[in-house]
Design an enzyme around this catalytic site. Structure first.
Site, PDB file in Angstrom:
ATOM      1  N   SER A 201       0.834  -1.193   0.000  1.00 53.42           N
ATOM      2  CA  SER A 201       0.000   0.000   0.000  1.00 53.42           C
ATOM      3  C   SER A 201       0.875   1.253   0.000  1.00 53.42           C
ATOM      4  O   SER A 201       1.609   1.483  -0.950  1.00 53.42           O
ATOM      5  CB  SER A 201      -0.972  -0.015   1.182  1.00 53.42           C
ATOM      6  N   ASP A 424      -9.234  -5.966  -4.244  1.00 48.56           N
ATOM      7  CA  ASP A 424      -8.712  -4.905  -3.377  1.00 48.56           C
ATOM      8  C   ASP A 424      -9.766  -3.814  -3.243  1.00 48.56           C
ATOM      9  O   ASP A 424     -10.129  -3.149  -4.214  1.00 48.56           O
ATOM     10  CB  ASP A 424      -7.433  -4.329  -3.989  1.00 48.56           C
ATOM     11  N   HIS A 463      -7.215  -5.969   0.121  1.00 48.65           N
ATOM     12  CA  HIS A 463      -6.054  -5.078   0.167  1.00 48.65           C
ATOM     13  C   HIS A 463      -4.950  -5.652   1.051  1.00 48.65           C
ATOM     14  O   HIS A 463      -5.161  -5.924   2.234  1.00 48.65           O
ATOM     15  CB  HIS A 463      -6.483  -3.712   0.701  1.00 48.65           C
TER      16      HIS A 463
END
Length: 537
Positions: A201, A424, A463
């Protein structure tokens, strides 16, 4: 913003988000005797001054992660904790670079660890995991705060603190690479044989930033679910709230799940077998209007899905557009948890309101509007387009991290691996795929790009979800094998969790290849699938 973000919107503890690349590797070197844990001499990186250097011997054991993320890692061996504080003269900043060095069984490698959301670095769990695997590990706080601490963003004049933004965006990661390697050499008396960066991320974005701007910092970069195109997707992440507020329709979590489950069921067989996995969500064209009139039971109450509910879901899946219909960015992928970005709350009087995910809400309030009290629920469709364009204009060059020219990284011999979930809910994989395609055009061919950069898309994975919540994959092992032995990963073996909650073995295909059932064998086994070109999928 790493796997973290399953966070506030869904009521899941941020501790679930700690990024843990777990690979250990055969030692490349050995230290004759445990090093003395003493503060080494550190030369200030260009443009900085060293304010302090400290060294503390830590016994290891169980490391408790700090801040909102929390988390724990046990069985960590004794290590030397060296903290170097840097400042950029005139900027009044104080960036701490922490390096943890195992006192025994150092494997000869250096690993830097990225951050999450608005946090630039690791909270201790990733460092502890790296030390447990034999690595000397480094991270930096960039002189800012925890993952959702944005107190640093605006100064007393309600202007963005450009120095700290620059730290967060790029320069502190490079300085951590320089300092961390110097600390390793100073404590062990020898340099690391290989250096790696790992992150997901925000950490993934930082890895791409390193490859783009500082191509000689690392031999290998594992940058997963990368928050590249930050200036665009960060605003786009607020789109589900904008849709619900403007349509004045707030589907419940149960209703959202009904749409997601129906889409997954309808598109499951696209890879040749019904196995609870949608192997290419971009090919799923399920029409949410098919659910109009469907009954859903939520908290003991029977609800009927309306045309308005279906319209909201259609707009969220489709993604942000201008008033004239021009596409701005990808939407939430089909199969992803819609409640992550389309959360809502109910007041005591029964009024339903949107509950925006904090990261994009803060981006709009602080970086764009420069007003912490700005009410994001009032954003109209036309307002949204203006904010999107403003973010591109003001921040692309600062934190966009979307420069496709990786030629210098390729020339340096660096290797880059990314994996990302096809479900995600915070950063659509379509943005990462778009970036990869741009690199191919810049480099000249997919073959040349594959020589140093490979992307793997994980079905039914949220995610940063291959860190243990939605399965697992050892990207760091694949990266070290590629860097140190020249073995480029054609596939990335992974354990996934299907729609029924069962674990299945799956080989993630190197993009653009996709997984296809061979027509026989147990669908829970990777051997029953093969990677084929998209045209044959």
């Amino acid at each position: 913003m790493k796997k973290v973000l399953t966070v506030l919107a869904a009521g899941v503890p941020l501790a679930a988000a700690v990024y843990l690349p777990t690979a250990s590797a055969e030692p490349l070197t050995s230290v004759a005797a445990p090093p003395a844990c003493a503060a080494p001499s550190v030369k200030a990186p260009s443009g900085t001054e060293v304010e302090s250097v400290t060294a503390v011997r830590q016994d290891g054991g169980t490391i408790h992660g700090t801040g909102l993320l929390g988390g724990d890692v046990s069985g960590v061996p004794a290590f030397c904790q060296v903290t170097v504080t840097l400042t950029h003269p005139g900027d009044d900043d104080h960036a701490k670079v922490q390096t943890w060095l195992p006192l025994t069984k150092w494997n000869g490698r250096f690993q830097a660890i990225g951050g999450s959301a608005y946090g630039a670095g690791d909270n201790g769990v990733g460092l502890g995991t790296a030390v447990k695997g034999g690595y000397a590990a480094t991270t930096t706080d960039a002189g800012i705060g925890d993952v959702l601490d944005t107190s640093w963003v605006l100064n007393g004049k309600n202007q963005v603190n450009t120095a700290l933004l620059k730290n967060f965006a790029s320069r502190s990661q490079h300085e951590a690479a320089v300092v961390g390697k110097e600390v390793v050499n100073g404590v062990y008396g020898k340099r690391a044989a290989f250096s790696y960066f790992t992150g997901c991320s925000t950490g993934g974005r930082e890895g791409y930033m390193e490859a783009q701007r500082y191509p000689d910092d690392y031999d290998g970069i594992l940058a997963d679910a990368p928050a590249v195109n930050w200036d665009e997707f960060e605003v786009a992440t607020l789109w589900p709230q904008v849709v619900m507020n403007n349509e004045r329709t707030y589907p419940t979590d149960c209703e959202f799940k009904a749409f997601t489950n129906a889409a997954v069921k309808a598109c499951d067989k696209l890879d040749g077998v019904q196995d609870g996995l949608v192997n290419d969500a971009s090919r799923c064209d399920f029409d949410p209007r098919r659910l109009i009139g469907t009954k859903v039971v939520c908290d003991g109450k029977e609800l009927t899905i309306t045309a308005a509910d279906a319209n909201v879901v259609r707009k969220i899946w489709d993604g942000p557009r201008t008033a004239s219909g021009k596409k701005l960015w990808a939407g939430v992928p089909v199969g992803a948890d819609l409640s992550g970005l389309a959360g809502s709350t109910t007041d005591t009087d029964g009024t339903v309101k949107g509950a925006p995910f904090p990261v994009p809400a803060l981006w709009v309030q602080l970086f764009l509007e420069k007003d912490p009290s700005f009410d994001v629920s009032k954003i109209t469709y036309s307002d949204f387009t203006k904010l999107f364009k403003q973010s591109e204009a003001e921040y692309d060059n600062v934190i966009g991290t979307d420069d496709p020219d990786l030629s210098a990284f390729r020339k340096s011999g660096g290797k880059l691996i990314s994996w990302q979930g096809d479900a995600d809910q915070y950063i659509p994989a379509a943005g990462t795929v778009q970036y990869r395609n741009q690199v191919v055009r810049e480099i000249g061919s997919a073959k040349k790009t594959d020589d140093f950069y490979r992307l793997f898309i994980a079905p039914n994975t949220a995610h940063c979800g291959l860190n243990g919540t939605d399965g697992s994959a050892d990207g760091l092992a694949a990266l070290t094998s590629w860097v140190e032995h020249g073995k480029a990963p054609r596939t990335l073996p992974a354990t996934l969790v299907n729609a029924d909650g069962k674990q299945v073995e799956h080989d993630l295909c190197s993009y653009p290849a996709v997984s296809r059932y061979q027509g026989h064998g147990d669908p829970a086994l990777a051997s029953s699938f093969r990677c084929v070109s998209p045209s044959r999928h």
